[in-house]
Design an enzyme around this catalytic site. Structure first.
Site, mmCIF file in Angstrom:
data_model
loop_
_atom_site.group_PDB
_atom_site.id
_atom_site.type_symbol
_atom_site.label_atom_id
_atom_site.label_comp_id
_atom_site.label_asym_id
_atom_site.label_seq_id
_atom_site.Cartn_x
_atom_site.Cartn_y
_atom_site.Cartn_z
ATOM 1 C CG HIS A 116 -0.850 -5.552 -4.263
ATOM 2 N ND1 HIS A 116 0.294 -5.481 -3.498
ATOM 3 C CD2 HIS A 116 -1.665 -6.461 -3.631
ATOM 4 C CE1 HIS A 116 0.192 -6.303 -2.458
ATOM 5 N NE2 HIS A 116 -0.983 -6.903 -2.515
ATOM 6 C CG HIS A 156 -0.211 -11.519 -3.652
ATOM 7 N ND1 HIS A 156 -1.146 -12.309 -3.030
ATOM 8 C CD2 HIS A 156 -0.248 -10.324 -3.018
ATOM 9 C CE1 HIS A 156 -1.755 -11.616 -2.082
ATOM 10 N NE2 HIS A 156 -1.210 -10.408 -2.048
ATOM 11 N NE ARG A 208 -3.861 -2.187 2.271
ATOM 12 C CZ ARG A 208 -3.710 -3.505 2.362
ATOM 13 N NH1 ARG A 208 -2.519 -4.017 2.657
ATOM 14 N NH2 ARG A 208 -4.736 -4.306 2.170
ATOM 15 C CD GLU A 245 1.856 -10.242 -0.124
ATOM 16 O OE1 GLU A 245 1.861 -9.153 -0.720
ATOM 17 O OE2 GLU A 245 0.974 -10.571 0.705
#
Length: 325
Positions: A103, A173, A78, A289
């Site tokens: 993303h 992801h 973010r 991630e």
């Protein structure tokens, strides 16, 4: 080996590349750089797909927001308020995770079809992200190379160059369920993360600073059950490194399968997918991630994600597979 996997609504073809080595089979799509599947043996040698995904393009188009297996960018995670300053100018991004940008925006790297070329034991995906795409400055030439090592480990190497100052933060992801995709909750998996600190977040999941994990539910320095309720960045003790260093291990007691995570990155986002919907369910996969920190362009005290002309972005993450008896 590569084959036609399907087409988008505009007729653009999507290809699937199959990588096989040392008893491991991984399939990668040109759409979104998606790791569609990873078949690895359990303690009895039984091959099972341990990655959440879909058997056709339509599944990914119908379920875009969970980012199943995708190469995420231009900025993973973010950016607060969908804006960031750079060289005295404020850039406006898509607020696709209101009030934030998430993303890479509404049509990020996960929703693009990448060019593909074979490399030894793998495939190199590449594309050009034009200046202004999703609000980000600079023409970015970017690639992600997927290969299998001699022991079957999946290595993902990212590279990028720009013609103007910009920010870059790429990740993969994939959702892991080591009992097998579609087998139910992965909350019983055990996890270790080599991180003494993490970044707590506000109600919009934006970091508020850095705090120690000691005496909290964020302490995974010793392996323990994952459970639920995580969408947080861990500050890896090793920091940013030139070579990939092992930082985490996920273990499924039921199957004996293990996946290790090694990376050059300084952070790791643990996401337990508590809101995952059909055809899966809450907690059916765990995302690990590797990344720089969320909202770094607005946080000068965080490791910088700036990339400038003449420089090069390089990042590498290795997912190793094994078993315990």
């Amino acid at each position: 080996m590569n084959e036609l996997f399907g087409t988008l609504s505009d007729g653009t073809p999507v290809h699937r590349w199959t990588l096989e080595r040392a008893g491991v089979r991984v399939r990668v799509l040109t759409y979104g750089g998606i790791v569609q599947s990873a078949e690895v043996p359990d303690r009895d040698g039984q091959l099972t797909d341990v990655v959440l995904g879909f058997p056709d393009v339509g599944g990914y188009l119908a379920h875009p927001e969970p980012y199943f297996g995708a190469l995420v960018g231009r900025y993973a995670n973010r950016i607060a308020g969908g804006t960031f300053p750079l060289d005295g100018r404020t850039y406006e991004l898509a607020r696709n995770n209101a009030p934030n940008s998430l993303h890479g925006g509404t049509h990020g790297f996960d929703k693009r079809v990448w060019d593909a070329e074979p490399v030894e034991h793998g495939v190199r995906l590449s594309r050009v992200s034009p200046d202004g795409e999703e609000g980000f400055p600079g023409r970015l030439e970017v690639s992600g190379t997927y290969t299998l090592d001699a022991d079957g480990a999946l290595r993902i190497a990212y590279e990028a160059v720009t013609d103007a100052p910009t920010v870059v933060n790429l990740t993969n992801h994939t959702y892991w369920n080591l009992s097998g995709a579609g087998s139910g909750s992965a909350g019983g998996h055990a996890l270790r993360i080599d991180a003494s600190r993490y970044t707590p977040v506000d109600a919009d999941l934006i970091p508020t600073g850095v705090e120690p994990v000691a005496d909290s539910r964020f302490d995974f320095r010793m392996e323990r059950k994952v459970g639920a309720g995580y969408d947080h960045n861990f500050v890896l003790d090793k920091g940013r490194t030139a070579d990939a260093v092992e930082v985490a291990e996920l273990y499924d007691p039921a199957s004996g399968r293990v996946v290790t995570v090694a990376t050059t990155e300084p952070g790791l986002q643990l996401y337990t997918a508590d809101h995952l919907g059909e055809p899966f369910g809450p907690g059916h996969g765990i995302a690990l991630e590797t990344q720089h920190f969320p909202d770094s362009p607005n946080r000068p005290e965080f490791p910088s994600t700036e990339l400038r002309p003449g420089g090069a972005y390089r990042s590498e993450t290795v997912y190793g597979f094994g078993v315990r008896e």
